[in-house]
Motif scaffolding. Structure first.
Motif, PDB file in Angstrom:
ATOM      1  N   TRP A   1       2.666  23.929 -55.464  1.00 54.15           N
ATOM      2  CA  TRP A   1       2.044  25.245 -55.336  1.00 54.15           C
ATOM      3  C   TRP A   1       3.141  26.296 -55.294  1.00 54.15           C
ATOM      4  O   TRP A   1       3.871  26.413 -54.304  1.00 54.15           O
TER       5      TRP A   1
ATOM      6  N   ALA B   1       4.127  30.498 -56.747  1.00 51.05           N
ATOM      7  CA  ALA B   1       3.517  31.737 -57.237  1.00 51.05           C
ATOM      8  C   ALA B   1       4.585  32.794 -57.498  1.00 51.05           C
ATOM      9  O   ALA B   1       5.772  32.575 -57.232  1.00 51.05           O
ATOM     10  N   ASP B   2       4.141  33.952 -58.006  1.00 46.91           N
ATOM     11  CA  ASP B   2       5.001  35.133 -58.197  1.00 46.91           C
ATOM     12  C   ASP B   2       6.305  34.760 -58.902  1.00 46.91           C
ATOM     13  O   ASP B   2       7.411  35.136 -58.441  1.00 46.91           O
TER      14      ASP B   2
ATOM     15  N   SER C   1       4.069  28.792 -52.429  1.00 48.96           N
ATOM     16  CA  SER C   1       2.726  29.328 -52.183  1.00 48.96           C
ATOM     17  C   SER C   1       1.982  28.557 -51.099  1.00 48.96           C
ATOM     18  O   SER C   1       1.142  27.702 -51.360  1.00 48.96           O
TER      19      SER C   1
ATOM     20  N   TRP D   1      -5.157  38.752 -55.443  1.00 51.49           N
ATOM     21  CA  TRP D   1      -4.341  37.583 -55.833  1.00 51.49           C
ATOM     22  C   TRP D   1      -4.959  36.249 -55.435  1.00 51.49           C
ATOM     23  O   TRP D   1      -4.601  35.216 -55.982  1.00 51.49           O
TER      24      TRP D   1
ATOM     25  N   HIS E   1       0.620  38.097 -61.537  1.00 55.55           N
ATOM     26  CA  HIS E   1       1.994  38.223 -61.013  1.00 55.55           C
ATOM     27  C   HIS E   1       3.001  37.491 -61.915  1.00 55.55           C
ATOM     28  O   HIS E   1       3.471  36.395 -61.605  1.00 55.55           O
TER      29      HIS E   1
ATOM     30  N   HIS F   1       1.546  32.972 -62.551  1.00 55.71           N
ATOM     31  CA  HIS F   1       0.859  31.931 -61.778  1.00 55.71           C
ATOM     32  C   HIS F   1      -0.644  32.015 -62.026  1.00 55.71           C
ATOM     33  O   HIS F   1      -1.170  33.049 -62.463  1.00 55.71           O
ATOM     34  N   ARG F   2      -1.328  30.919 -61.733  1.00 60.44           N
ATOM     35  CA  ARG F   2      -2.783  30.864 -61.907  1.00 60.44           C
ATOM     36  C   ARG F   2      -3.347  29.779 -61.003  1.00 60.44           C
ATOM     37  O   ARG F   2      -2.599  28.928 -60.492  1.00 60.44           O
ATOM     38  N   HIS F   3      -4.662  29.820 -60.786  1.00 59.45           N
ATOM     39  CA  HIS F   3      -5.325  28.819 -59.953  1.00 59.45           C
ATOM     40  C   HIS F   3      -5.962  27.750 -60.849  1.00 59.45           C
ATOM     41  O   HIS F   3      -6.546  28.081 -61.893  1.00 59.45           O
TER      42      HIS F   3
ATOM     43  N   ASN G   1      -4.010  30.072 -51.951  1.00 60.25           N
ATOM     44  CA  ASN G   1      -2.597  29.713 -52.093  1.00 60.25           C
ATOM     45  C   ASN G   1      -2.351  28.626 -53.130  1.00 60.25           C
ATOM     46  O   ASN G   1      -1.188  28.301 -53.419  1.00 60.25           O
TER      47      ASN G   1
ATOM     48  N   ARG H   1      -1.651  28.070 -56.193  1.00 58.28           N
ATOM     49  CA  ARG H   1      -1.205  28.767 -57.402  1.00 58.28           C
ATOM     50  C   ARG H   1      -0.113  27.932 -58.077  1.00 58.28           C
ATOM     51  O   ARG H   1       0.711  27.314 -57.398  1.00 58.28           O
TER      52      ARG H   1
END
Ligand code: FUB
Length: 322
Positions: free
Chosen positions: A32, A34-35, A52, A225, A263, A280-282, A290, A292
């Protein structure tokens, strides 16, 4: 006999020509994260993401390097909270630059809610892209709200006149401020002003700037986000100080692939002028904010210089040497 030999030779040649070419898949590395901040340092691609997890557990950063956008090496703990004396609560959203052989790692810390709290945007320095990074100033670089912008989500833009700018801001406000050349603080622009607000319509956070064919491109994230509608939009202007008028979205969820795509940052490979968007993505169906993951897809421009909508994929991009 001679016919059989040449048939075997032809078959061997075909095998050599058909070395399967490497291809990434999205997400590009497990975990996980992100950003993602994308940078090209020392002939390699680098990604510096937020870890994340809950804010309370964001106590440091890993980095990832690659020679081809496909195979990634993890570098654990390149910056740790223990090496930033004023950081107490959470560290996230890196921005990276190289200057005079040193590497600078800008980050958000402590998630301050008012000027009464200690925290904001910090900067750390190292001799190598993989760190170890150490706090540069012993205090935040930006420690207060200006124009309503929470001091988070830094991005550092190096203009071709040599000026360095910090673009940043949460809580739906974006500022640009000129950095002192040694990154020890901020300094006024020619008009004597420090904090220039450049917030475009629908701006939320995650700003980024680059220059292409003499124009300044300002990009940012919109939506929330943790949710599916997180996305990226952009504007084009004539100065890093704006004004910037929103043109439209270029990155967003695809209900067949992933949600909350946002992001981002960019790899620009000068050799062939190719552009890659790192974001990032889910995962589909996962509602934990979180959760991501970092992905890479192509970013392209039309003949007028507009950014074309990005197609988000599961396949990712083919190997791309620098
Ligand atoms: O990782 C925490 C937050 O998520 C960042 O500040 C935002 O930009 C969003 O990506």
């Amino acid at each position: 006999m001679r016919l059989r030999t040449s048939l075997i030779q032809a078959a061997l040649a075909a095998c050599v020509a058909f070395v399967p070419f490497a291809h990434a898949s999205n997400p590009v590395f497990p975990g996980w994260y992100a950003d993602p901040e994308a940078a090209i340092f020392e002939g390699q691609y680098w990604i510096y993401p937020t870890t994340s997890v809950r804010y309370g557990l964001q106590t440091g950063f890993d980095a990832f390097s690659s020679k081809d956008l496909v195979h990634w090496t993890k570098h654990e703990g390149v910056l740790r909270m223990a090496d930033v004396p004023w950081a107490k609560k959470a560290m996230w959203a890196p921005a990276m630059v190289e200057k005079d052989g040193k590497y600078y790692f800008f980050f958000s810390a402590n998630d301050i809610q008012s000027d009464k709290e200690v925290g904001g945007i910090g900067v750390a320095v190292a001799d190598k892209p993989e760190g170890p990074f150490k706090d540069l100033l012993g205090k935040p670089l930006v420690d207060a709200f200006h124009n309503g912008a929470q001091p988070i989500d830094p991005f550092v833009f190096h203009d071709d006149d040599g000026s360095w700018y910090l673009i940043y801001g949460g809580w739906k406000h974006a500022n640009v401020v000129k950095l002192k050349p040694d990154f020890s603080g901020v300094e006024p622009t020619a008009d004597g002003k420090l904090w220039h607000e450049i917030t475009p319509e629908k701006y939320v956070e995650g700003p980024l700037m680059f220059k292409r064919n003499g124009k300044y491109y300002f990009m940012w994230s919109e939506g929330g986000w943790t949710g599916p509608d997180y996305s990226v939009a952009y504007a084009i202007g004539d100065s890093p100080l704006g004004p910037f008028k929103r043109i439209g979205k270029i990155l967003q969820q695809d209900p067949k692939i992933a949600t909350g795509a946002g992001h981002h940052s960019l790899f620009h490979v000068k050799r062939d002028d190719s552009w890659f968007i790192v974001y990032h993505r889910h995962p589909l169906g996962d509602t934990d904010g979180n959760h991501r993951e970092v992905s890479i897809d192509r970013m392209e421009f039309d003949a007028q210089g507009h950014i074309l909508p990005v197609t988000i994929t599961n396949e990712g991009v083919p190997a791309h040497a620098l």
